[in-house]
Design a protein around this motif. Structure first.
Motif, mmCIF file in Angstrom:
data_model
loop_
_atom_site.group_PDB
_atom_site.id
_atom_site.type_symbol
_atom_site.label_atom_id
_atom_site.label_comp_id
_atom_site.label_asym_id
_atom_site.label_seq_id
_atom_site.Cartn_x
_atom_site.Cartn_y
_atom_site.Cartn_z
ATOM 1 N N UNK A 147 0.804 -1.218 0.000
ATOM 2 C CA UNK A 147 0.000 0.000 0.000
ATOM 3 C C UNK A 147 0.835 1.264 0.000
ATOM 4 N N UNK A 148 2.137 1.130 0.339
ATOM 5 C CA UNK A 148 3.011 2.304 0.340
ATOM 6 C C UNK A 148 3.394 2.752 -1.067
ATOM 7 N N UNK A 149 3.277 1.845 -2.038
ATOM 8 C CA UNK A 149 3.711 2.179 -3.400
ATOM 9 C C UNK A 149 2.704 3.125 -4.045
ATOM 10 N N UNK A 150 3.210 4.228 -4.613
ATOM 11 C CA UNK A 150 2.320 5.208 -5.240
ATOM 12 C C UNK A 150 2.606 5.415 -6.729
ATOM 13 N N UNK B 170 7.785 3.223 -6.159
ATOM 14 C CA UNK B 170 8.188 4.394 -5.379
ATOM 15 C C UNK B 170 7.035 4.805 -4.468
ATOM 16 N N UNK B 171 7.366 5.329 -3.290
ATOM 17 C CA UNK B 171 6.316 5.658 -2.310
ATOM 18 C C UNK B 171 5.668 7.012 -2.564
ATOM 19 N N UNK B 172 6.146 7.742 -3.575
ATOM 20 C CA UNK B 172 5.522 9.035 -3.897
ATOM 21 C C UNK B 172 5.032 9.011 -5.341
ATOM 22 N N UNK B 173 4.025 9.852 -5.631
ATOM 23 C CA UNK B 173 3.553 9.949 -7.012
ATOM 24 C C UNK B 173 4.624 10.610 -7.868
ATOM 25 N N UNK B 174 4.576 10.354 -9.174
ATOM 26 C CA UNK B 174 5.558 10.909 -10.106
ATOM 27 C C UNK B 174 6.993 10.553 -9.722
ATOM 28 N N UNK B 175 7.188 9.311 -9.286
ATOM 29 C CA UNK B 175 8.515 8.880 -8.870
ATOM 30 C C UNK B 175 9.466 8.664 -10.042
ATOM 31 N N UNK B 176 8.918 8.537 -11.237
ATOM 32 C CA UNK B 176 9.757 8.192 -12.397
ATOM 33 C C UNK B 176 9.436 9.117 -13.574
ATOM 34 N N UNK B 177 10.429 9.278 -14.461
ATOM 35 C CA UNK B 177 10.242 10.143 -15.620
ATOM 36 C C UNK B 177 10.920 9.514 -16.840
ATOM 37 N N UNK B 178 11.043 10.305 -17.882
ATOM 38 C CA UNK B 178 11.615 9.796 -19.122
ATOM 39 C C UNK B 178 13.057 9.337 -18.980
#
Lengths: 201, 201
Positions: free
Chosen positions: B141-144, B165-173
Motif C-alpha cells: 500500500x506504500x507504493x504510489x 516508489x512511495x511518492x507519485x511521479x517517482x519516475x520520468x523519461x
C-alpha cells in the motif's frame, strides 16, 4: 494474497519472535508455491527486514541471502583419488542466489571461505570474526562476522543461507538454531534444479 | 574480483550518472557469467543502491527487482479463439524473481496490473499514480508510482524490470530510457530458461 506487510516486524520483538515470524511467513509463502527462485527471493526479504527490526548487533546485518549449487558445477569428486583421463575433477561450486544487500561474489568453490566451508562440510559455520577465518573471501570489507547454514535435501547440498554483519560477534546460538530451522523449511519447500552433471559413481 | 563497492554510488551524482554506473557495473558483472538468477540478483542490488544515492523522489523507491516468465506458464494463446477440448488456455504468467525491498506477490498473470500490462504488450509502463491504473495490484500500500520495463529476447518476453516508489511521479523519461538500456543488457547477458510448455502453433 501476499502482502508486503509480511515483512513488517513489530517494534520491540525479541530475536526469537522475529525468527518465528520469518518461519511462519515463509511457510505461508511456500504453500502451493515451490519455485526456488521465487521462494528464496521472498525469504531473503523476510530475513533482511527481521534483522532491521532488531537491536544491535542484528540490525547491523549488511547482507542476507542465498547461494545455490551452481548447475554448471562439476560432480562431487569420486571416492577414488585416481585422476580420470589425466585430470582430477575441480571442486563443486556455489553460485549467487537471491539476496538483500550490496553486490556480491558470483562463484564460490566448495571449501573456500566461510560459505565454501559450510557447503563442503554440510555444517553451520558461525564465525565471530571473519578476519580470523582461514581463506575468508572479503567481498565486502565492512563485513566482520558471518553465519552460513547449509540447506541439504536427500543428503545433497542444494544451497546455503549466508548472513553477514558489520560488527564482530553479530550472531549467536539463537541465530544458528533458527536459521537451521529456516534451512530445513526452505529445503523441503522448494523444487531444486537437478544438477547438470550427474556422477556415475 | 567482484566487490560490494560496485554498489557504492558517490554523493551528488545525477540520475543519469547513477544509471550509467549501474550499466557499467552490470556489464562487468555479466562478463563470463550468464546465469540469470545470479545476474538478476546483482542487478537488483545495483539498482536499489543507485536509487538510495539520489535525491527525492528516486530515494523513495521501495522495491526494485524482477519478475520472469513462469516456467510453469501455459503457452501463448493460439491465434484462433476456438477453445481446445472445451477449454481456452489460461494467460501466461510472471513469477517473482530476485529483488530488493519487502516481500512481494509471487504470480502475476499477463495483462493484470502494471507488470502484467508490460508483459502482455511488451512496452514500458510508466505510471505516475498507481491508484489511477486499472487493475493495479496493491502488493504494498506504500507504493504510489511505478515503472515496469519488459525484457524481450528474440521477440519473447522473458522478464520485466519492476520499480516502485512511495511518492507519485517517482519516475520520468530518464528512468524509462536507462531502464530500457538495462533491460537490453540483461536480456542479452543471461541464458534464459526455455519455457516448460512449447506451443505447437
Amino acid at each position: 494474497m501476499v502482502h508486503a506487510d509480511a515483512s513488517n516486524f513489530a517494534a520491540g520483538v525479541t530475536k526469537e519472535e522475529a525468527y518465528q515470524q520469518v518461519l511462519d511467513q515463509a511457510e505461508g509463502l511456500f504453500y502451493e508455491q515451490r519455485n526456488w527462485v521465487c521462494n528464496l527471493s521472498n525469504a531473503a526479504a523476510l530475513l533482511w527486514h527481521a534483522y532491521k527490526s532488531l537491536p544491535s548487533p542484528s540490525n547491523q546485518v549488511n547482507w542476507a541471502g542465498f547461494y545455490t549449487l551452481d548447475p554448471l558445477s562439476p560432480p562431487p569428486p569420486p571416492t577414488t583419488t585416481a585422476p580420470v583421463n589425466g585430470k582430477r575433477p575441480g571442486p563443486q561450486q556455489l553460485i549467487l542466489g537471491p539476496f538483500q544487500g550490496k553486490v556480491a561474489c558470483q562463484i564460490i568453490a566448495f571449501g573456500r571461505g566461510v560459505c565454501g566451508a559450510a557447503a563442503l562440510t554440510k555444517t553451520t559455520q558461525l564465525v565471530p570474526d571473519v578476519e580470523g577465518f582461514p581463506g575468508h573471501i572479503a567481498c565486502d570489507g565492512d563485513s566482520r562476522s558471518e553465519i552460513v547454514v547449509p540447506i541439504v535435501v536427500d543428503d545433497r547440498l542444494v544451497a546455503i543461507i549466508d548472513v553477514d554483519c558489520t560488527v564482530v560477534n553479530g550472531f549467536d546460538g539463537v541465530d544458528r538454531v533458527w536459521l537451521e530451522r529456516l534451512a530445513e523449511l526452505v529445503g523441503k519447500g522448494c523444487d531444486w534444479p537437478a544438477p547438470a552433471f550427474v556422477s556415475s559413481t
